[in-house]
Design an enzyme around this catalytic site. Structure first.
Site, PDB file in Angstrom:
ATOM      1  N   SER A  26     -26.637  29.519   0.552  1.00 27.10           N
ATOM      2  CA  SER A  26     -25.517  28.600   0.759  1.00 27.10           C
ATOM      3  C   SER A  26     -24.879  28.106  -0.529  1.00 27.10           C
ATOM      4  CB  SER A  26     -25.983  27.402   1.578  1.00 27.10           C
ATOM      5  OG  SER A  26     -27.064  26.745   0.933  1.00 27.10           O
TER       6      SER A  26
ATOM      7  N   LYS B  44     -20.652  27.105  11.654  1.00 27.61           N
ATOM      8  CA  LYS B  44     -19.889  27.731  10.573  1.00 27.61           C
ATOM      9  C   LYS B  44     -18.928  28.764  11.181  1.00 27.61           C
ATOM     10  CE  LYS B  44     -23.212  26.404   7.142  1.00 27.61           C
ATOM     11  NZ  LYS B  44     -24.030  25.500   7.998  1.00 27.61           N
TER      12      LYS B  44
ATOM     13  N   HIS C 297     -25.109  31.389   6.909  1.00 24.13           N
ATOM     14  CA  HIS C 297     -23.875  31.689   6.159  1.00 24.13           C
ATOM     15  C   HIS C 297     -23.487  33.168   6.253  1.00 24.13           C
ATOM     16  CE1 HIS C 297     -23.358  27.726   4.262  1.00 24.13           C
ATOM     17  NE2 HIS C 297     -24.677  27.671   4.399  1.00 24.13           N
TER      18      HIS C 297
END
Lengths: 395, 83
Positions: A185, A244, A213
């Site tokens: 990240s 995300k 991610h």
């Protein structure tokens, strides 16, 4: 000694920020206008630090699904998955996640943080060992601590150091959980997953990969780093987040191990918290096929990442080790970094300021995360503001 | 390879810690790692990595909560070496 005395360091750091006149950790988004634009401090700001990789937060289909769900099912479940908090949608999403990953089982948690806590604490306990990459997320560290297992770190992305630790573990690898992330990240670099899987095969242990991610960003179908590296069959548990690339909030784990059926009974972070709201589940279910079929979105986010990384590199900024939708710009001292962040915001670009210990290697970072929704003009503006900010501070 | 005794481990640990601290300070057995030497959480992790390599041991992070002083640190290393 009072309870708050142990927070003296934090108090001093906060006071330092006040004296500096900047508080990057209390930014208020007064109005969110699109996946890439907001109003902050009364002025329009381009968002370049939101982890909104595919830009789905304003997708009309996802928004309609959430609205429809609120109208039909209300605003919240008011209960735990184990009590009254499992609606038909929660189960359908679990099935859809399992199908998406071509796995036997999917489990939905209330956040990505809780997915890590919930899986790690249910899988490992006193007497077991957990081998983690040094740059793993705080939720992984906290899950490890809560588990009571022996926590052993290996140097970030170092298969050599990992092998050294596996050798030392010897027969204990039978009771070892290995945890890495797909894309890290802070620096945006990828795990050497092929090497890690080869070591797991050689020495044993079970492997969990956090794709927070990398979901939506890597792999033909957007399943993440394990798909991209073609090692999914050797990954025991994939953990991820809805907050995300899927544009919502929540977390999950998928896998084939029959023991996963026991997790909902054993995992306190699953049991003792309210389940995701029906609207969250509905928008995530609507986003998942968009992510799966989002080849063009993936192509776009990588083009945007490549464009910004290349521009910043040409300008001479020190960057993370590889191109990815997370672009970390390494800066110097804390004061310089605070000033840089503030001037960028005043110039209309928001990025994340990351200070040690959240930033690895004791460095200060300005962390950008790119979205498929960024336009070429916006990428240009981000690069330009980096350049003008540096010039302004140098002058 | 002979197993190092307490004094040898202490000397190695002192050398190792000195590489990570900015200002020259006297390191005693009862010096506190965080409050006395100013090692922050990241530096403590770096020191642990070095200790693991130097003595070919594990230093599980969950044992850190019980370690305050240089002596605590050395004793824990000794325990890990002893298996």
């Amino acid at each position: 000694m009072g309870l708050f005395d142990k927070l003296a360091n934090i108090a001093a750091a906060r006071q330092g920020l006040e004296a500096f006149g900047v508080d990057p950790f209390n930014v208020v988004i007064e109005e969110i206008l699109s996946p890439t634009e907001a109003r902050i401090g009364g002025q329009p700001v381009l968002l370049a630090g939101t982890n909104n990789y595919l830009g789905l937060t304003f997708d009309p289909g996802c928004m309609a699904a959430a609205c429809q769900s609120i109208n039909a099912e209300g605003t919240g479940t008011t209960g735990s998955r184990m009590a009254n908090g499992t609606y038909a949608g929660h189960l359908k999403l679990e099935e859809e996640l399992a199908t998406f990953y071509d796995c036997r089982k999917g489990i939905v948690f209330s956040t990505g943080f809780l997915a890590n806590l919930g899986m790690i604490t249910a899988l490992a306990g006193p007497g077991d060992a957990i081998l983690i990459d040094a740059d793993c997320h705080a939720s992984i560290y906290d899950g490890c601590r809560m588990s009571g297992a022996d926590i052993i770190r290996f140097r970030h992305n170092s298969a050599i150091d990992m092998e050294k630790k596996l050798k030392r573990l010897g027969a204990r690898t039978e009771n070892t959980l290995i945890i890495v992330e797909g894309i890290y990240s802070m620096l945006g670099d990828r795990a050497p997953l092929k090497d890690i899987v080869a070591l797991k095969r050689q020495y044993g242990g079970m492997l969990m990969v956090d794709e927070a991610h990398s979901l939506g960003v890597l792999g033909e179908k957007g399943r993440g780093m394990a798909e991209d590296a073609k090692v999914e069959a050797d990954v025991d548990f994939i953990v991820g987040t809805f907050s995300k690339s899927l544009g919502g909030i929540g977390g999950f784990c998928v896998g084939n191990h029959p023991g996963l059926d026991l997790i909902p009974y054993a995992s306190r972070p699953y049991i003792f918290t309210a389940s995701p709201s029906p609207a969250t589940i509905a928008s995530t279910r609507a986003a998942l096929p968009l992510l799966r079929d989002g080849v063009a979105l993936r192509k776009q986010v990588w083009e945007n990442a490549t464009s910004l990384y290349t521009r910043l590199q040409q300008m001479g900024f020190k960057l993370g080790p590889e191109i990815s939708p997370v672009i970390a710009v390494r800066l110097g001292a804390r004061e310089e970094s605070l000033a840089f962040w503030q001037v960028m915001l005043n110039s209309g670009v928001y990025v994340n300021l990351v200070l040690p210990p959240a930033a690895p290697s004791n460095s200060c970072l300005l962390r950008c995360s790119l979205s498929a929704a960024h336009t070429p003009a916006q990428i240009e503006k981000i690069a330009e503001v980096f350049s003008t900010t540096r010039a302004q501070l140098a002058g | 390879m002979p197993v190092p005794d307490y004094a040898e481990i202490l000397a190695d640990v002192e050398d190792l810690i000195r590489r990570f601290i900015k200002n020259p300070v006297t390191i005693e057995e009862d010096t506190e790692l965080v409050n006395g030497l100013g090692l922050d959480s990241l530096l403590v992790m770096e020191v642990i990595q070095e200790v693991e390599d130097r003595f070919d041991i594990f230093f599980p992070l969950n044992t850190l909560a019980e370690i305050r002083t240089v002596k605590d640190f050395v004793l824990q290393i000794q325990r890990e070496i002893g298996g």
